[in-house]
Design a protein around this motif. Structure first.
Motif, PDB file in Angstrom:
ATOM      1  N   LYS A 379       0.874  -1.219   0.032  1.00 17.45           N
ATOM      2  CA  LYS A 379      -0.051   0.064   0.093  1.00 17.45           C
ATOM      3  C   LYS A 379       1.010   1.400   0.049  1.00 17.45           C
ATOM      4  O   LYS A 379       0.706   1.854  -1.014  1.00 17.45           O
ATOM      5  CB  LYS A 379      -1.008  -0.094   1.222  1.00 17.45           C
ATOM      6  N   ARG A 380       1.998   1.300   0.912  1.00 14.06           N
ATOM      7  CA  ARG A 380       2.668   2.234   1.002  1.00 14.06           C
ATOM      8  C   ARG A 380       3.610   2.820  -0.539  1.00 14.06           C
ATOM      9  O   ARG A 380       3.680   3.854  -0.840  1.00 14.06           O
ATOM     10  CB  ARG A 380       3.684   2.102   2.138  1.00 14.06           C
ATOM     11  N   ILE A 381       4.259   1.544  -0.758  1.00 10.90           N
ATOM     12  CA  ILE A 381       4.877   1.729  -2.110  1.00 10.90           C
ATOM     13  C   ILE A 381       4.044   2.145  -3.310  1.00 10.90           C
ATOM     14  O   ILE A 381       4.294   3.071  -4.229  1.00 10.90           O
ATOM     15  CB  ILE A 381       5.453   0.272  -2.433  1.00 10.90           C
ATOM     16  N   LEU A 382       2.660   1.576  -3.445  1.00  9.40           N
ATOM     17  CA  LEU A 382       1.881   2.127  -4.520  1.00  9.40           C
ATOM     18  C   LEU A 382       1.317   3.409  -4.489  1.00  9.40           C
ATOM     19  O   LEU A 382       1.273   4.334  -5.198  1.00  9.40           O
ATOM     20  CB  LEU A 382       0.730   0.997  -4.703  1.00  9.40           C
ATOM     21  N   GLU A 383       1.320   3.891  -3.089  1.00  7.54           N
ATOM     22  CA  GLU A 383       0.975   5.375  -2.895  1.00  7.54           C
ATOM     23  C   GLU A 383       1.960   6.365  -3.311  1.00  7.54           C
ATOM     24  O   GLU A 383       1.860   7.243  -3.851  1.00  7.54           O
ATOM     25  CB  GLU A 383       0.611   5.386  -1.377  1.00  7.54           C
ATOM     26  N   ALA A 384       3.137   5.764  -2.940  1.00  3.94           N
ATOM     27  CA  ALA A 384       4.503   6.590  -3.120  1.00  3.94           C
ATOM     28  C   ALA A 384       4.659   6.780  -4.632  1.00  3.94           C
ATOM     29  O   ALA A 384       4.903   7.622  -5.331  1.00  3.94           O
ATOM     30  CB  ALA A 384       5.676   6.184  -2.365  1.00  3.94           C
ATOM     31  N   ALA A 385       4.488   5.546  -5.324  1.00  2.00           N
ATOM     32  CA  ALA A 385       4.364   5.382  -6.781  1.00  2.00           C
ATOM     33  C   ALA A 385       3.367   6.496  -7.542  1.00  2.00           C
ATOM     34  O   ALA A 385       3.729   6.855  -8.532  1.00  2.00           O
ATOM     35  CB  ALA A 385       4.381   4.138  -7.322  1.00  2.00           C
ATOM     36  N   ASP A 386       2.277   6.478  -7.006  1.00  2.00           N
ATOM     37  CA  ASP A 386       1.298   7.356  -7.685  1.00  2.00           C
ATOM     38  C   ASP A 386       1.730   8.855  -7.544  1.00  2.00           C
ATOM     39  O   ASP A 386       1.530   9.458  -8.512  1.00  2.00           O
ATOM     40  CB  ASP A 386      -0.070   7.043  -6.641  1.00  2.00           C
ATOM     41  N   VAL A 387       2.189   9.209  -6.235  1.00  2.00           N
ATOM     42  CA  VAL A 387       2.694  10.543  -6.174  1.00  2.00           C
ATOM     43  C   VAL A 387       3.878  10.971  -7.154  1.00  2.00           C
ATOM     44  O   VAL A 387       3.785  11.893  -7.984  1.00  2.00           O
ATOM     45  CB  VAL A 387       3.332  10.782  -4.739  1.00  2.00           C
ATOM     46  N   ILE A 388       4.811   9.927  -7.353  1.00  2.00           N
ATOM     47  CA  ILE A 388       5.728  10.049  -8.201  1.00  2.00           C
ATOM     48  C   ILE A 388       5.387  10.029  -9.823  1.00  2.00           C
ATOM     49  O   ILE A 388       5.957  11.082 -10.448  1.00  2.00           O
ATOM     50  CB  ILE A 388       6.833   9.153  -8.291  1.00  2.00           C
ATOM     51  N   ARG A 447      12.179   2.169   0.717  1.00  2.00           N
ATOM     52  CA  ARG A 447      12.976   3.217   1.004  1.00  2.00           C
ATOM     53  C   ARG A 447      12.385   4.448   0.436  1.00  2.00           C
ATOM     54  O   ARG A 447      12.620   5.728   1.087  1.00  2.00           O
ATOM     55  CB  ARG A 447      14.355   3.037   0.163  1.00  2.00           C
ATOM     56  N   HIS A 448      11.494   4.403  -0.582  1.00  2.00           N
ATOM     57  CA  HIS A 448      10.972   5.645  -1.295  1.00  2.00           C
ATOM     58  C   HIS A 448       9.719   6.153  -0.385  1.00  2.00           C
ATOM     59  O   HIS A 448       9.142   7.278  -0.668  1.00  2.00           O
ATOM     60  CB  HIS A 448      10.414   5.431  -2.882  1.00  2.00           C
ATOM     61  N   THR A 449       9.040   5.235   0.504  1.00  2.00           N
ATOM     62  CA  THR A 449       7.771   5.453   1.114  1.00  2.00           C
ATOM     63  C   THR A 449       8.297   6.428   2.483  1.00  2.00           C
ATOM     64  O   THR A 449       7.298   6.892   3.166  1.00  2.00           O
ATOM     65  CB  THR A 449       7.050   4.360   1.675  1.00  2.00           C
ATOM     66  N   GLN A 450       9.559   6.727   2.749  1.00  2.00           N
ATOM     67  CA  GLN A 450      10.014   7.571   3.802  1.00  2.00           C
ATOM     68  C   GLN A 450       9.330   8.969   3.578  1.00  2.00           C
ATOM     69  O   GLN A 450       9.253   9.426   2.462  1.00  2.00           O
ATOM     70  CB  GLN A 450      11.425   7.629   3.985  1.00  2.00           C
ATOM     71  N   GLU A 455       8.876  13.543  -3.005  1.00  2.00           N
ATOM     72  CA  GLU A 455       8.688  15.063  -3.137  1.00  2.00           C
ATOM     73  C   GLU A 455      10.149  15.575  -3.631  1.00  2.00           C
ATOM     74  O   GLU A 455      10.366  16.266  -4.483  1.00  2.00           O
ATOM     75  CB  GLU A 455       8.282  15.772  -2.080  1.00  2.00           C
ATOM     76  N   ARG A 456      11.395  14.930  -2.655  1.00  2.00           N
ATOM     77  CA  ARG A 456      12.563  15.483  -2.987  1.00  2.00           C
ATOM     78  C   ARG A 456      12.965  14.759  -4.582  1.00  2.00           C
ATOM     79  O   ARG A 456      13.578  15.238  -5.584  1.00  2.00           O
ATOM     80  CB  ARG A 456      13.577  14.741  -2.076  1.00  2.00           C
ATOM     81  N   PHE A 457      12.646  13.626  -4.889  1.00  2.00           N
ATOM     82  CA  PHE A 457      12.758  13.107  -6.041  1.00  2.00           C
ATOM     83  C   PHE A 457      12.351  13.810  -7.413  1.00  2.00           C
ATOM     84  O   PHE A 457      13.086  14.191  -8.150  1.00  2.00           O
ATOM     85  CB  PHE A 457      12.213  11.664  -6.226  1.00  2.00           C
TER      86      PHE A 457
END
Length: 508
Positions: A379-388, A447-450, A455-457
């Motif tokens: 869930k956290r990975i896919l949510e971060a991926a959606d943001v990116i 690592r990208h869900t931190q 946002e930094r990426f």
């Protein structure tokens, strides 16, 4: 278009076989060969510093020390090197590579490894714990990938089964070797062929090279998924297996596994789903409501699968699972020797001795994470991926390739994407360059869900694109290499360069 680029475009229209013949001829001309070697050596010399950053900083050993170092000194050196290397991946600057990375999880797996450091499943009588752990990892992975539905109403020897390997490449090679031997034994095929989309992992080419299987590559469609029509046309009487990815490494999209596997089933040939990347993500993504098409053993045409426990299964590096539809097929993976003076010998995979500690760590990771843990992580990975993905699409001139879930490939309409990648590297990001078309990808991990990493990426990516657009005259150092690798028609030259690069890696 400059003259070299025009020449490359013209040469790329020449049939590969003719290009290969011409390349061999040109490389035999002494003056040209010397020039090529000089250019290659110059290019590699520029890379050597980055590959060997510890020269002059730590002791170097080309021979055994006359007196062994103290254990304290050895550990101190290793701790110093670890400290230099872990910041980038811990802070989420790396694509893939480290899929969990939490200190508590790492410490836990290290304890598991230490407890089982002497275990070797080759000696099942001494370490039955290792075989217990392996069988259960295989069973748990199979269940996650549709075994319950596939096994229903079938005899035990037709159930989904498998083995642990050292990684995705070995899982793929084991499956391909199995299909070769199965086709020879049951169909009399002596000139086997496999059909794979152009996006399928090079591990399939490696298997073809090692096991004498002809690789037939077919194109992908505009959505970067395998072309079913082209696959159908590529099948011959010697085809032993079709291949699809869930998802593919380059673009992160899932091939039309249902159509491809049904095509294989109707032709009476094997079908392998390469789920090395997605095996421990897609089942949970589906439960979370994401649009995941069928890809596993719920499809009757899928006969083998690969899924990496050391990626999103969060195990220690060095384990993967290869699965088979039934023990009869898996038996072609095994090796036995009955005439050796040393006694009977058998091994299920390529290795004889295998690290029981890594098998135990895989088991420990699965049972300690559990369904709830995998659902939460996914869930956290896919949510971060959606943001990116949304952020990339919002940058002028940038686009995402296809419709990926968590491996996000992106390119540009008006700037050199390799220069963008190089500029991102200067900001600490380690991304993957892609070819045909030119693109870059980020494999999103825990690592990208931190907080703040996505946002930094995006901030750094936007700045990199703007910088490259404002400074088109900058050539960069690695960008030309990536550009050459994607466009040079003489692929043997590129292969020679890669071999010399590997020689450089082994240089003390």
């Amino acid at each position: 278009m400059d003259l070299p680029e025009l020449g490359n475009n013209l040469l790329n229209r020449v049939p590969p076989r003719l290009l290969s013949t011409a390349e061999r001829y040109l490389k035999n001309i002494p003056l040209l060969r010397e020039r090529l070697e000089k250019e290659t050596d110059s290019m590699l010399a520029g890379m050597e510093g980055g590959l060997k950053p510890y020269r002059g900083q730590t002791p170097t050993f080309e021979t055994l020390p006359s007196k062994g170092l103290s254990r304290e000194d050895v550990l101190k050196q290793m701790e110093e090197l670890r400290a230099k290397e872990e910041d980038r991946w811990k802070d989420g600057y790396v694509s893939g590579a480290v899929y969990h990375g939490d200190s508590g999880h790492i410490d836990f797996l290290n304890r598991v490894y230490a407890i089982n450091s002497q275990a070797n499943p080759l000696h099942a009588d001494l370490w039955p714990s290792a075989t217990k752990f392996e069988a259960e990892v295989v069973a748990m992975t199979a269940h996650m990938l549709g075994a319950a539905e596939a096994n229903a109403g079938r005899a035990p020897d037709e159930h989904i089964c498998g083995a642990l390997s050292s990684g995705g490449t070995e899982s793929i090679m084991l499956a391909m070797k199995t299909y070769r031997d199965w086709a020879h034994d049951t169909k009399g095929i002596t000139r086997p062929e496999m059909v794979a989309p152009s996006s399928a992992h090079p591990a399939f080419d490696k298997a073809a090279h090692y096991f004498g299987i002809k690789m037939v590559r077919v194109p992908v469609g505009p959505d970067y998924r395998a072309d079913v029509k082209a696959t159908r046309k590529a099948i011959t009487r010697n085809t032993i297996v079709l291949i699809g990815s869930a998802p593919g490494f380059p673009h992160g999209v899932i091939d039309p596994i249902e159509e491809l596997s049904e095509l294989a089933r109707k032709r009476g040939i094997g079908f392998h789903t390469d789920a090395c990347l997605g095996g421990f993500v897609l089942p949970w993504a589906r439960k979370l409501g994401y649009p995941v098409p069928e890809f596993d053993f719920r499809l009757p045409g899928v006969t083998t699968m690969s899924a990496d426990t050391h990626k999103f299964g969060y195990a220690a590096k060095g384990t993967s699972v290869v699965l088979y539809r039934g023990t009869a097929l898996r038996s072609f993976q095994y090796f036995t020797a009955t005439e050796w003076p040393g006694g009977i010998y058998f091994s299920p995979t390529f290795s004889g001795s295998r690290p029981g500690a890594l098998i135990a760590a895989a088991w420990a990771s699965l049972v300690s994470t559990g369904e709830e843990g995998y659902l939460d992580a996914t869930k956290r990975i896919l949510e971060a991926a959606d943001v990116i993905k949304r952020g990339i699409r919002a940058i002028p001139g940038m686009h995402v390739l296809g419709e990926p879930l968590f491996v996000i490939a992106f390119g540009s309409d008006d700037v050199n994407i390799y220069k963008v990648m190089e500029h991102m590297g200067e900001k600490g990001w380690s991304l993957n360059g892609l070819h045909k078309p030119a693109a870059v990808h980020l494999c999103v991990t825990q690592r990208h869900t931190q907080p703040g990493v996505a946002e930094r990426f995006l901030e750094d990516l936007k700045a990199a694109v703007e910088h490259v657009r404002a400074h088109p005259e900058e050539k960069g150092t690695m960008a030309p290499v990536y550009g050459m690798a994607g466009t040079v028609p003489f692929r043997g030259l590129l292969s020679d360069l890669l071999k010399k690069y590997m020689d450089l890696i082994y240089k003390v």
